[in-house]
Design a protein around this motif. Sequence first.
Motif, mmCIF file in Angstrom:
data_model
loop_
_atom_site.group_PDB
_atom_site.id
_atom_site.type_symbol
_atom_site.label_atom_id
_atom_site.label_comp_id
_atom_site.label_asym_id
_atom_site.label_seq_id
_atom_site.Cartn_x
_atom_site.Cartn_y
_atom_site.Cartn_z
ATOM 1 N N ARG A 1 -2.964 6.626 -10.196
ATOM 2 C CA ARG A 1 -3.297 6.516 -8.803
ATOM 3 C C ARG A 1 -2.403 5.349 -8.197
ATOM 4 O O ARG A 1 -1.773 5.655 -7.198
ATOM 5 N N ALA A 2 -2.466 4.202 -9.134
ATOM 6 C CA ALA A 2 -1.747 3.060 -8.528
ATOM 7 C C ALA A 2 -0.184 3.352 -8.350
ATOM 8 O O ALA A 2 0.522 2.754 -7.627
ATOM 9 N N LYS B 1 1.075 7.339 -7.165
ATOM 10 C CA LYS B 1 0.736 7.928 -5.880
ATOM 11 C C LYS B 1 1.533 8.692 -5.123
ATOM 12 O O LYS B 1 1.018 9.408 -4.539
ATOM 13 N N PHE C 1 -8.679 14.725 -9.891
ATOM 14 C CA PHE C 1 -9.119 15.658 -8.591
ATOM 15 C C PHE C 1 -8.780 17.051 -9.004
ATOM 16 O O PHE C 1 -9.470 18.049 -8.565
ATOM 17 N N ARG D 1 -12.107 15.499 6.879
ATOM 18 C CA ARG D 1 -12.429 16.148 8.398
ATOM 19 C C ARG D 1 -13.426 15.230 9.142
ATOM 20 O O ARG D 1 -13.085 14.655 10.024
ATOM 21 N N TYR E 1 -18.967 3.233 -2.648
ATOM 22 C CA TYR E 1 -17.905 3.143 -3.118
ATOM 23 C C TYR E 1 -17.317 4.066 -3.531
ATOM 24 O O TYR E 1 -15.986 4.407 -3.250
ATOM 25 N N GLY E 2 -17.770 5.428 -4.136
ATOM 26 C CA GLY E 2 -17.158 6.450 -4.686
ATOM 27 C C GLY E 2 -16.752 7.292 -3.198
ATOM 28 O O GLY E 2 -15.839 7.845 -3.381
ATOM 29 N N THR E 3 -17.565 7.373 -2.247
ATOM 30 C CA THR E 3 -17.208 7.852 -1.200
ATOM 31 C C THR E 3 -15.982 7.499 -0.228
ATOM 32 O O THR E 3 -14.992 8.154 0.039
ATOM 33 N N ILE F 1 -7.205 -0.704 -5.356
ATOM 34 C CA ILE F 1 -6.594 -0.072 -6.483
ATOM 35 C C ILE F 1 -5.529 -0.623 -7.262
ATOM 36 O O ILE F 1 -5.555 -0.991 -8.687
ATOM 37 N N ASN G 1 -19.238 12.025 -5.332
ATOM 38 C CA ASN G 1 -19.062 10.578 -5.033
ATOM 39 C C ASN G 1 -19.902 9.552 -5.677
ATOM 40 O O ASN G 1 -19.393 8.460 -6.174
ATOM 41 N N LEU G 2 -20.883 9.907 -5.749
ATOM 42 C CA LEU G 2 -21.958 9.213 -6.299
ATOM 43 C C LEU G 2 -21.731 8.834 -7.927
ATOM 44 O O LEU G 2 -21.544 7.714 -8.361
ATOM 45 N N GLN H 1 -20.602 13.619 7.416
ATOM 46 C CA GLN H 1 -20.479 13.280 5.819
ATOM 47 C C GLN H 1 -21.451 12.155 5.751
ATOM 48 O O GLN H 1 -22.408 12.232 4.701
ATOM 49 N N ALA I 1 0.658 -1.289 -0.021
ATOM 50 C CA ALA I 1 0.050 -0.244 -0.068
ATOM 51 C C ALA I 1 0.725 1.115 -0.038
ATOM 52 O O ALA I 1 0.424 2.153 -0.746
ATOM 53 N N GLN I 2 2.116 1.353 0.735
ATOM 54 C CA GLN I 2 2.901 2.323 0.894
ATOM 55 C C GLN I 2 3.579 2.754 -0.362
ATOM 56 O O GLN I 2 3.855 3.690 -0.921
ATOM 57 N N ILE J 1 -6.959 4.867 -12.897
ATOM 58 C CA ILE J 1 -6.482 4.002 -11.978
ATOM 59 C C ILE J 1 -5.216 3.673 -11.997
ATOM 60 O O ILE J 1 -4.541 3.598 -10.824
ATOM 61 N N PHE K 1 -13.356 5.961 -1.708
ATOM 62 C CA PHE K 1 -12.241 6.252 -2.585
ATOM 63 C C PHE K 1 -12.018 7.960 -2.341
ATOM 64 O O PHE K 1 -10.747 8.028 -2.116
ATOM 65 N N THR K 2 -12.799 8.784 -2.552
ATOM 66 C CA THR K 2 -12.598 9.996 -2.366
ATOM 67 C C THR K 2 -12.099 10.620 -0.856
ATOM 68 O O THR K 2 -11.280 11.211 -0.695
ATOM 69 N N SER L 1 -21.457 19.506 1.789
ATOM 70 C CA SER L 1 -21.662 18.024 1.843
ATOM 71 C C SER L 1 -22.566 17.403 0.662
ATOM 72 O O SER L 1 -22.295 16.365 0.244
ATOM 73 N N TYR M 1 -18.859 9.438 -9.171
ATOM 74 C CA TYR M 1 -17.615 9.035 -9.276
ATOM 75 C C TYR M 1 -17.686 7.283 -9.192
ATOM 76 O O TYR M 1 -17.225 6.556 -10.142
ATOM 77 N N GLY M 2 -18.154 7.056 -8.196
ATOM 78 C CA GLY M 2 -18.618 5.376 -7.977
ATOM 79 C C GLY M 2 -19.244 4.905 -8.796
ATOM 80 O O GLY M 2 -18.885 3.684 -9.389
ATOM 81 N N HIS N 1 -10.623 8.528 1.238
ATOM 82 C CA HIS N 1 -9.132 7.946 1.065
ATOM 83 C C HIS N 1 -8.171 9.072 0.367
ATOM 84 O O HIS N 1 -7.151 9.343 0.754
ATOM 85 N N PHE N 2 -8.570 9.326 -0.997
ATOM 86 C CA PHE N 2 -7.749 10.073 -1.744
ATOM 87 C C PHE N 2 -7.680 11.654 -1.246
ATOM 88 O O PHE N 2 -6.461 12.345 -1.049
ATOM 89 N N LEU N 3 -8.726 12.185 -0.704
ATOM 90 C CA LEU N 3 -8.826 13.829 -0.212
ATOM 91 C C LEU N 3 -8.561 13.667 1.335
ATOM 92 O O LEU N 3 -8.404 14.793 1.602
ATOM 93 N N GLU O 1 -5.762 1.124 -0.830
ATOM 94 C CA GLU O 1 -4.494 0.990 -2.085
ATOM 95 C C GLU O 1 -4.696 -0.123 -2.441
ATOM 96 O O GLU O 1 -4.472 -0.324 -3.843
#
Lengths: 212, 212
Positions: free
Chosen positions: B121-122, B125, B133, A186, A174-176, A118, B171-172, A191, A33-34, B118, A178-179, B164, B174-175, A181-183, A115
Amino acid sequence: MAKVQTKASLTQSAEQRSQRRQKIVETASKLFAQLGYADCDMDRLAAKLRVAKGTIYLYVASKEELFLACVDWGMSQMQLAVREAAEMTDDPFERIARAIRAYLTFFSEHPQYVELIIQERAIFKNRKRPTYFEYRDAARVQWRAFYQDLINKGRLRSDINVDSLLDTMGNLVYGTMFTNHFLGNRSIEEQQQTMLDIVFRGMLSDRERRAK
Amino acid sequence: MAKVQTKASLTQSAEQRSQRRQKIVETASKLFAQLGYADCDMDRLAAKLRVAKGTIYLYVASKEELFLACVDWGMSQMQLAVREAAEMTDDPFERIARAIRAYLTFFSEHPQYVELIIQERAIFKNRKRPTYFEYRDAARVQWRAFYQDLINKGRLRSDINVDSLLDTMGNLVYGTMFTNHFLGNRSIEEQQQTMLDIVFRGMLSDRERRAK
DNA sequence: TGTTAATGACTGACTGGTCAGTCACACTAT
DNA sequence: ATAGTGTGACTGACCAGTCAGTCATTAACA
């Protein structure tokens, strides 16, 4: 036969073996992942495990097999977390909310598995169906019955196709995931509140809703 | 000096140069998408272009630079398609619907760009913020104002935080874009209908809505 | 018009570096 | 002694990027 006992004491038990393998899988998950699949070379993993490279190959057939084991392990953990959270309540809407919360929380707390999802899709796209979707499909059967039941009881709209509804919910989380994670995010709590509010009640104002 | 004119006729024009580069970028996009970054070696790309490997390096600094140019080109095309579709109407809800439809249709018709998102990002990263984004954030400013205006006019619920709301919508789609790509989708039209129906009106039945 | 020179786009064999996986040997516990 | 566990130097495959050389085209000149 004495041999069995002898072997049992000489050899690491099956238990020990699988524990060591598990240790490798979990360490590898984080490293994959890293660094990403390509940059995570087996020498580096060996160093992290404080073990020689050859030792890893006593527990693992190949880098690819190891990687896929990491993904599978992660997804099974995720499914477990979601199932447990859902079973904490009998109220159906609360159940949906808890499942979603558990799902997003899991990936927020174990970002390495995002990660891996992906990486898997990027690198093994022509070799393997994404593990995520294997698990998703397995769970879908039950969620479908659950939503259908709510429709039958008149608690969810009967003019929406169950499958489309499931798809939409699935795509949203699913989309939530990912985003987030990426962004980063807070307030995961706020959310989730908004998200559930929208899918339950919609974003139109009461006035606009009446007008249509 | 006569030399300048001479040179102009000998040398390919800047126009020609960028056309060839563009040809490389578009061919590479498909090949990267089809094989993945690692398996798409430059020899193979050269073969596909019916050109020697060295020639590619006359137009491109490195494999990495080429790949990132592919992603950037794809995302700019996507943004263009969405903007054009949205500007086709003045009715705000229709505008939202058209933008979403254009977005999903674009990725459905150009699946290679989903793959590139994809892959990027992979593999990069740790080196680059995802291009997706970057474009998303650039567009967000205007959508935010657009949604805020609808809230102010009482057409969207005022008890939902604009950001929000934007997040949830983003997100919707995107997913949805990803799962459509991974699993294929029979009826993209019906899917979009259901999706919009849910975010506009919610999935609760009228009875349940009143009860709450 | 014919011959030579200059140009620069294009070529592809080659290099240097990387890394997955192997295997002959070492160590340890009984 | 010996079976089981661990080791790490080594090998062979792979591939991005290079660069000395080719070739078609045009310019220069007789």
